[in-house]
Scaffold this motif. Structure first.
Motif, mmCIF file in Angstrom:
data_model
loop_
_atom_site.group_PDB
_atom_site.id
_atom_site.type_symbol
_atom_site.label_atom_id
_atom_site.label_comp_id
_atom_site.label_asym_id
_atom_site.label_seq_id
_atom_site.Cartn_x
_atom_site.Cartn_y
_atom_site.Cartn_z
ATOM 1 N N TYR A 1 -3.995 1.308 -11.820
ATOM 2 C CA TYR A 1 -3.523 1.951 -13.047
ATOM 3 C C TYR A 1 -4.374 3.175 -13.375
ATOM 4 O O TYR A 1 -3.849 4.252 -13.691
ATOM 5 C CB TYR A 1 -3.572 0.969 -14.219
ATOM 6 C CG TYR A 1 -3.287 1.624 -15.547
ATOM 7 C CD1 TYR A 1 -1.996 2.012 -15.886
ATOM 8 C CD2 TYR A 1 -4.322 1.877 -16.450
ATOM 9 C CE1 TYR A 1 -1.732 2.641 -17.098
ATOM 10 C CE2 TYR A 1 -4.069 2.500 -17.656
ATOM 11 C CZ TYR A 1 -2.775 2.878 -17.981
ATOM 12 O OH TYR A 1 -2.524 3.509 -19.174
ATOM 13 N N ARG B 1 2.042 6.734 -21.942
ATOM 14 C CA ARG B 1 3.358 6.125 -21.723
ATOM 15 C C ARG B 1 4.096 6.114 -23.049
ATOM 16 O O ARG B 1 3.491 5.992 -24.110
ATOM 17 C CB ARG B 1 3.223 4.674 -21.193
ATOM 18 C CG ARG B 1 2.604 4.605 -19.806
ATOM 19 C CD ARG B 1 2.708 3.197 -19.217
ATOM 20 N NE ARG B 1 1.974 2.225 -20.021
ATOM 21 C CZ ARG B 1 2.478 1.066 -20.451
ATOM 22 N NH1 ARG B 1 3.734 0.753 -20.205
ATOM 23 N NH2 ARG B 1 1.745 0.235 -21.152
ATOM 24 N N LEU C 1 2.793 -3.113 -18.012
ATOM 25 C CA LEU C 1 3.182 -2.670 -16.687
ATOM 26 C C LEU C 1 3.133 -3.858 -15.737
ATOM 27 O O LEU C 1 2.197 -4.654 -15.775
ATOM 28 C CB LEU C 1 2.221 -1.594 -16.175
ATOM 29 C CG LEU C 1 2.329 -0.210 -16.803
ATOM 30 C CD1 LEU C 1 1.131 0.631 -16.390
ATOM 31 C CD2 LEU C 1 3.614 0.470 -16.356
ATOM 32 N N THR C 2 4.132 -3.971 -14.891
ATOM 33 C CA THR C 2 4.141 -5.051 -13.906
ATOM 34 C C THR C 2 3.839 -4.484 -12.526
ATOM 35 O O THR C 2 4.550 -3.590 -12.050
ATOM 36 C CB THR C 2 5.491 -5.779 -13.872
ATOM 37 O OG1 THR C 2 5.738 -6.353 -15.156
ATOM 38 C CG2 THR C 2 5.482 -6.889 -12.821
ATOM 39 N N TYR C 3 2.772 -4.974 -11.932
ATOM 40 C CA TYR C 3 2.376 -4.568 -10.579
ATOM 41 C C TYR C 3 2.733 -5.673 -9.599
ATOM 42 O O TYR C 3 2.757 -6.859 -9.938
ATOM 43 C CB TYR C 3 0.864 -4.311 -10.503
ATOM 44 C CG TYR C 3 0.438 -2.997 -11.114
ATOM 45 C CD1 TYR C 3 0.331 -1.861 -10.325
ATOM 46 C CD2 TYR C 3 0.145 -2.902 -12.470
ATOM 47 C CE1 TYR C 3 -0.060 -0.646 -10.882
ATOM 48 C CE2 TYR C 3 -0.250 -1.699 -13.033
ATOM 49 C CZ TYR C 3 -0.353 -0.573 -12.223
ATOM 50 O OH TYR C 3 -0.736 0.621 -12.775
ATOM 51 N N GLU D 1 0.578 -8.415 -14.582
ATOM 52 C CA GLU D 1 0.991 -7.616 -15.740
ATOM 53 C C GLU D 1 -0.239 -7.010 -16.407
ATOM 54 O O GLU D 1 -1.220 -7.715 -16.670
ATOM 55 C CB GLU D 1 1.749 -8.477 -16.751
ATOM 56 C CG GLU D 1 3.133 -8.883 -16.275
ATOM 57 C CD GLU D 1 3.946 -9.547 -17.375
ATOM 58 O OE1 GLU D 1 3.363 -9.806 -18.463
ATOM 59 O OE2 GLU D 1 5.135 -9.803 -17.171
ATOM 60 N N ASN E 1 -1.509 -4.642 -19.689
ATOM 61 C CA ASN E 1 -1.201 -4.034 -20.976
ATOM 62 C C ASN E 1 -2.356 -3.122 -21.354
ATOM 63 O O ASN E 1 -3.484 -3.579 -21.533
ATOM 64 C CB ASN E 1 -1.004 -5.113 -22.040
ATOM 65 C CG ASN E 1 -0.220 -4.590 -23.227
ATOM 66 O OD1 ASN E 1 -0.435 -3.477 -23.663
ATOM 67 N ND2 ASN E 1 0.686 -5.412 -23.739
ATOM 68 N N THR F 1 4.184 -2.142 -5.726
ATOM 69 C CA THR F 1 5.041 -2.156 -6.913
ATOM 70 C C THR F 1 6.365 -1.435 -6.674
ATOM 71 O O THR F 1 7.433 -1.899 -7.105
ATOM 72 C CB THR F 1 4.306 -1.505 -8.098
ATOM 73 O OG1 THR F 1 3.056 -2.179 -8.286
ATOM 74 C CG2 THR F 1 5.135 -1.593 -9.366
#
Length: 653
Positions: free
Chosen positions: A471, A486, A493-495, A507, A509, A572
């Motif tokens: 990230y 963002r 966000l889901t990786y 996940e 945040n 991802t």
């Protein structure tokens, strides 16, 4: 004999660097030789002069006697040090040096030739009165003779390449049904590795210790021994940990083994550094194993407990000087312990690994010596032995040496390639090893269930660190004020983070000014990046602060987890696909290497477990077998092909 001025080191890697350090400190000029694969290696950079001697394969470079002799002639080198491995125990090379008027830093060609043959050396040792184990060392080498002699010796027994060493061409056989197949493999490895497929057979002792005596002789006929080394911690008959003195040694046993080693040395008028290896059983009986007519990989532990420089002794003896000590002047002080750092994956049967070194930061601390030939950015190729270097510790006691060595293993950062660091740390921490009560069977007997021998499943913390670094890297790709911005920061966000053929959802945040909240499975972690610079990241995870070395490029993260490195990939945005593996019928190369045998053809019926292809890499043969029953649909390689890691070799339908 005139003093030497310039020494050519006919070797590479850590031993070439180690020899140069002593030679240069003593005022000698040094010459390095290198293959095309080693053009910018550390041993080349260290030398006063360096000469290219051929392409990467050893037969065309480091085993190329005319090229090495010519390099010495062109540079004016008056001596050649062979190191260990390669030509160090090659009588033809020693004779070539003599013929060229170059001093060979080692024993006579006659001693090398005799002791280089396990068959002939064992016959000589029996004659000299050195204790030897029951076996067959005859000249008849046909299958029928070997089978008959195997029945006479009894099982279990060892097959050994007569000209071999380092575990190559060596096989343990438990029953007659396996004998001929193991003879075939041993012969093939021996022929590829040593140019001779001659074998010997020996009774296999049950869980002995491997104890060796360091010999040194001069040209005046003096011969002494410098204590012993215990090399019992082994895998695939190759040493992993060595120490001096032996934990179970007594003064009486040391003297008896030392005198037996002296008998061996006197039998061949030995000059220079040599090692006589013995197997020591639980009753205190010892038996001749072999004599190595060169400097050993593990010589540093002897240097640390004696305070001597064995390479310096080699150079002085080669100049005709007498040994500086008599036997009664040899003193052993404290305890030394060494581990061998290999490019290999213990979780895949110690499979050698290839790749590039992206980070190398050896732990430098009091009482630690690190012998290596590594520089960041260099390639670890399939052409040479997977040994990367050695970490050695000295302490007043065995426990102090062990403790120091464990910390050095845990703190030495190696990224970009899989290594055996987790194995080394696990061995050093094992209660049985700490007790000093172990044998050559230690790893299969006491260590078979250790977690480092199974594929590593990333922990929640490791996956969280990966997500945070991925990230942060993406956020830093933009300049402020867009960095990390963002339009809906409350949505995590889901990786999808992968290792080998597995993926894990993570996940993250990220709320500006607050630690990341990261969900991995059922765990929620709070992670704060205090500092990161592309090489090290200082992180606070659930209130505990730690620093991790890492390298991140193009969605691939190498993370040092202490000990060992972990390669994680950001998948991802990658297409989800089924990863082909052996069990799916697709056979891929487990590493870079050369195809030396193909035992099937297209259209053949194959069964699960059937041997299909033999891959040679890093001096070892690796049998590749079918994971399923079926028909060979497509064969994409032939004998002689060089293949890359993960390259598809064939498909079974």
């Amino acid at each position: 004999m005139p003093a030497l001025k310039k020494i050519l080191i006919a070797n590479r890697g850590e031993i070439a660097c180690r020899i140069q350090r002593t030679a240069q400190a003593l005022g000698y000029r040094t010459v390095a030789v290198f293959s095309e694969a080693d053009a910018d290696a550390l041993h080349v950079r260290m030398a006063d002069e360096a000469v290219a001697i051929g392409p990467a394969p050893v037969q065309l470079s480091y085993l190329n006697i005319p090229a090495i002799i010519d390099a010495a002639r062109r540079t004016g080198a008056d001596a050649i040090h062979p190191g260990y491995g390669f030509l160090s125990e090659n009588a033809e090379f020693a004779l070539a040096c003599q013929a060229a008027g170059i001093t060979f830093i080692g024993p006579s060609p006659e001693a090398i030739e005799l002791m280089g043959s396990k068959r002939l050396s064992k016959l000589a040792m029996i004659k000299a009165g050195v204790p030897c184990i029951k076996g067959y060392q005859g000249a008849e080498q046909d299958d029928a003779t070997l089978s008959r002699e195997a029945e006479r010796i009894g099982y279990p027994l060892m097959i050994k390449a007569s000209a071999g060493g380092g575990g190559r061409g060596m096989r343990l056989v438990h029953q007659a049904n396996d004998l001929l197949s193991q003879i075939r493999t041993a012969r093939s490895e021996a022929l590829h590795g040593f140019g001779s497929d001659e074998l010997i057979l020996e009774q296999a002792l049950v869980d002995p210790r491997h104890v060796e005596i360091q010999l040194f002789g001069d040209q005046q006929g003096h011969l002494i021994y410098l204590g012993e080394r215990d090399c019992s911690i082994q895998r695939r008959h190759q040493k992993v940990i060595e120490e001096a003195p032996c934990p179970v040694m007594t003064d009486e046993l040391r003297q008896a083994m030392g005198e037996a080693a002296l008998k061996a040395g006197r039998a061949v008028n030995y000059v220079g550094a040599g090692t006589v290896e013995f197997l020591l059983d639980a009753n205190g009986q010892f038996y001749f194993l072999e004599m190595n007519t060169r400097l050993q990989v593990e010589h540093p532990v002897t240097e640390l407990i004696t305070g001597l420089d064995l390479v310096a002794w080699q150079l002085h003896v080669a100049e005709g000087l007498p040994l500086p000590l008599q036997q009664d002047q040899v003193q052993l002080n404290g305890h030394a312990m060494e581990v061998r750092l290999y490019a290999e994956d213990p979780a895949q049967g110690f499979l050698p690994q290839t790749g590039h070194i992206s980070a190398w930061e050896p732990a430098l601390q009091a009482g630690i010596r690190i012998d290596h030939g590594l520089i960041e950015g260099q390639a670890i190729s399939p052409f040479y032995d997977p040994l990367l270097g050695k970490l050695i510790a000295h302490g007043a006691t065995r426990e102090e040496a062990r403790r120091k060595l464990l910390r050095a293993v845990q703190d030495s950062v190696l990224l970009g390639i899989q290594s055996n660091q987790p194995l080394l740390a696990g061995l050093l921490e094992h209660p049985q090893f700490i007790s000093g009560e172990f044998s050559t069977g230690f790893i299969p007997t006491h260590f078979a269930d250790h977690h480092c021998l199974a594929p590593h499943i990333p922990s929640a913390e490791e996956l969280a660190i990966a997500a945070a670094l991925f990230y942060q890297a993406s956020a830093q790709a933009y300049r402020a004020p867009r960095a990390g911005w963002r339009n809906n920061a409350s949505v995590p966000l889901t990786y999808r983070i992968g290792r080998e053929d597995q993926d894990w959802p993570v996940e993250l945040n990220a709320v500006p000014g607050e630690p990341y909240r990261i969900q991995v499975g059922t765990r929620t972690l709070e992670l704060q990046v205090i500092q990161s610079d592309g090489q090290r990241a200082t992180l606070m995870i659930d209130g505990i602060r730690r620093c991790h070395a890492y390298r991140l490029e193009a969605g691939q993260l190498w993370l040092f987890t202490g000990p060992g490195s972990l390669r994680l990939v950001d998948r991802t945005h990658a297409l989800v696909s089924t990863q082909a593996g052996v069990s799916s019928g697709t056979l891929k190369a487990p590493m870079d290497g050369a195809i030396v045998d193909v035992l099937v053809s297209e259209g053949s019926l194959v069964t699960k477990g059937q041997l299909l292809v033999v891959l040679e890499a890093m001096k070892m043969e690796h049998p590749l077998k079918s994971g399923i029953d079926g028909v060979l649909k497509r064969l994409q390689v032939q004998v002689g092909d060089q293949v890359k890691n993960r390259q598809i070799l064939l498909e079974v339908e």
